[in-house]
Design an enzyme around this catalytic site. Structure first.
Site, PDB file in Angstrom:
ATOM      1  N   ASP A  31       0.783  -1.228   0.000  1.00 48.88           N
ATOM      2  CA  ASP A  31       0.000   0.000   0.000  1.00 48.88           C
ATOM      3  C   ASP A  31       0.819   1.285   0.000  1.00 48.88           C
ATOM      4  OD1 ASP A  31      -1.630  -2.122   0.574  1.00 48.88           O
ATOM      5  OD2 ASP A  31      -2.537  -1.257   2.352  1.00 48.88           O
ATOM      6  N   GLU A  60       3.386  -9.303  11.619  1.00 42.85           N
ATOM      7  CA  GLU A  60       2.909  -8.837  10.314  1.00 42.85           C
ATOM      8  C   GLU A  60       4.094  -8.546   9.387  1.00 42.85           C
ATOM      9  OE1 GLU A  60       0.045  -5.230   8.548  1.00 42.85           O
ATOM     10  OE2 GLU A  60       0.493  -5.363  10.693  1.00 42.85           O
TER      11      GLU A  60
END
Length: 474
Positions: free
Chosen positions: A196, A430
């Site tokens: 992103d 993550e």
């Protein structure tokens, strides 16, 4: 029997593909508990706090790992996602859980308005989704899930049911998203590519007027430090692009952001190869799909390969240049290494990519433990900020598979060990600092657990398993 124990106990009735003999290792059990804790009954959330819905490419990676625990649940993961497919073929990047409060995540269903704004594009009426997409890993995941238990897959008609949906998904990308006219699919929002906040988006985003800060509330900052997340300015631009796309009825080709990305297209090509194998399993010839994958590989090389950078780059189709072809974006990101996954790359390009991944810009095996998401020498590099430098486990898995595709087993073995070590040490983070391995973002992250499982159990030869045909061109 307690549900996690069921998942980590080997079945007495059938063996699971690629399971090593003996008792499951401790990492296996820990990863299984993460996936069980994030399971909702029909799909798996990436993270209970930060990402409380179903994400598209997350679910594909999750299914790849789940196949080693429960092939049935891996099939269900993909079936749930594909059930939310739009009439035009797109697979939305989020499928929203109606039991989750609207303020738990932004943009929420009331922002996307899929059933009304997406009506012309065939958005489903019975489930709320986003209107953008994510990388097409799904056919590859479906093929690997089938391979884990072909008997169960055939008994349930799994491939026969998902094949038409996957074929429609690829048609959408190859026709509706060929915005550059060169055969490659384009992304119309940074969120679609999956990375992103990559510095590769800075230049095309600079032409986007951000939405006013007062027009949205960032739920992501409730779960992560601001210095590790996208800036408010970038977020405002993301919101503006999504708003304009929604207000245009999710019609493709009219927005101010259109980029051909190497990772997105490499995954499309890999999934075309897998779709050919699925077609053959169903009794149809897969030759045309393998040929299409080879044509797409040639287009990828023609349009996105940059010999000066030693890797693939993104092409900005909205850059103000007179020939209308756009221009390559001079930012080295991990996306440009993912085409290593493809068996049909010219050997000279493979050699150059191997030098780049281990050279000073990415430092794999010398200065970094996993592949950083951005150029170590780039001005925008930040080892902790989202996709601007940290290393991610899904891109590490893709690079590891790519190294094995080209028989670089020593490097692949070292990367595999780093993935497993860091997944264990960080409680399935993550993402991590590429130098130190320090955990960043959420822990108990589903695709980290799933892909660690896959590397624990997968064979060290991948070409046939991944659905590829043929090898390197010289």
């Amino acid at each position: 029997m307690e549900r996690t124990a069921q998942l980590i106990t080997p079945s007495a009735e059938r063996s699971i593909a690629y399971d090593p003999p003996g008792s499951p290792p401790p990492l296996h059990a820990r990863a299984a508990r993460v996936l069980e804790g994030n399971w909702t009954g029909a799909s798996t959330v990436p993270s209970r706090g930060l990402y409380p819905h179903q994400w598209s490419w997350d679910s594909a990676f999750i299914a790849i790992g789940l196949r080693h625990l429960s092939p049935l649940r891996a099939q269900t993961e993909l079936e749930t996602l594909l059930a939310a497919q739009w009439g035009d073929g797109r697979v939305p990047h989020i499928v929203f859980n109606p039991s989750v409060p609207l303020d738990a995540y932004f943009p929420s269903p009331d922002f996307w308005r899929s059933s009304t704004a997406g009506h012309t594009a065939g958005a489903p009426r019975t489930v709320q989704t986003s209107g953008i997409v994510q990388p097409p890993v799904h056919a590859l995941a479906a093929w690997l899930v089938h391979r884990a238990d072909p008997g169960l897959s055939r008994a349930r008609g799994f491939l026969a049911r998902v094949y038409p949906r996957l074929a429609a998904w690829h048609r959408y990308l190859l026709h509706r998203r060929d915005l550059g006219g060169g055969g490659l699919a384009s992304v119309v929002h940074p969120w679609e590519q999956g990375m992103d906040n990559s510095p590769a988006w800075d230049l095309p985003l600079s032409r986007v007027t951000p939405a006013p800060a007062r027009s949205f509330r960032r739920a992501d900052l409730d779960h992560g430090a601001a210095e590790d997340r996208p800036t408010d300015l970038d977020y405002g631009r993301y919101v503006r692009l999504a708003t304009d796309y929604r207000d245009g009825g999710y019609a493709d080709g009219t927005g101010g952001f259109a980029v051909e990305d190497p990772s997105f297209n490499a995954l499309l090509i890999a999934s075309e190869h897998a779709l050919a194998r699925i077609a053959a399993e169903l009794g149809a010839p897969g030759t045309a799909r393998h040929a299409r994958a080879e044509r797409l590989t040639a287009a990828l090389v023609e349009r996105l390969w940059d010999p000066t950078s030693g890797m693939f780059l993104c092409r900005d189709l909205r850059a103000p240049v007179p020939d209308g072809r756009g221009t390559l974006i001079p930012e080295r990101g991990v996306s440009g290494l993912i085409p290593l996954l493809l068996p049909g790359l010219p050997r000279s390009i493979v050699r150059t990519l191997l030098g780049t991944v281990s050279g000073p810009h990415f430092g794999l095996g010398t200065t970094t433990r996993l592949v950083p998401s951005h150029d170590l020498l780039g001005e925008a590099f930040d080892p902790h900020r989202y996709w601007r430098g940290p290393a991610w486990f899904n891109t590490a898995w893709l690079v590891e598979r790519g190294l094995r595709t080209h028989a670089e087993h020593r490097q692949a073995d070292a990367l595999r060990e780093s993935v497993l070590d860091l997944a264990a040490a960080t409680d399935f983070a993550e993402y991590v600092d590429p130098y130190t391995g320090e955990a960043c973002g959420a822990t108990g992250f589903s695709w980290t657990a799933a892909l660690a499982l896959d590397l624990l159990h997968s064979d060290t030869t991948v070409t046939a398993d991944m659905g590829f045909k043929g090898g390197n061109r010289r």
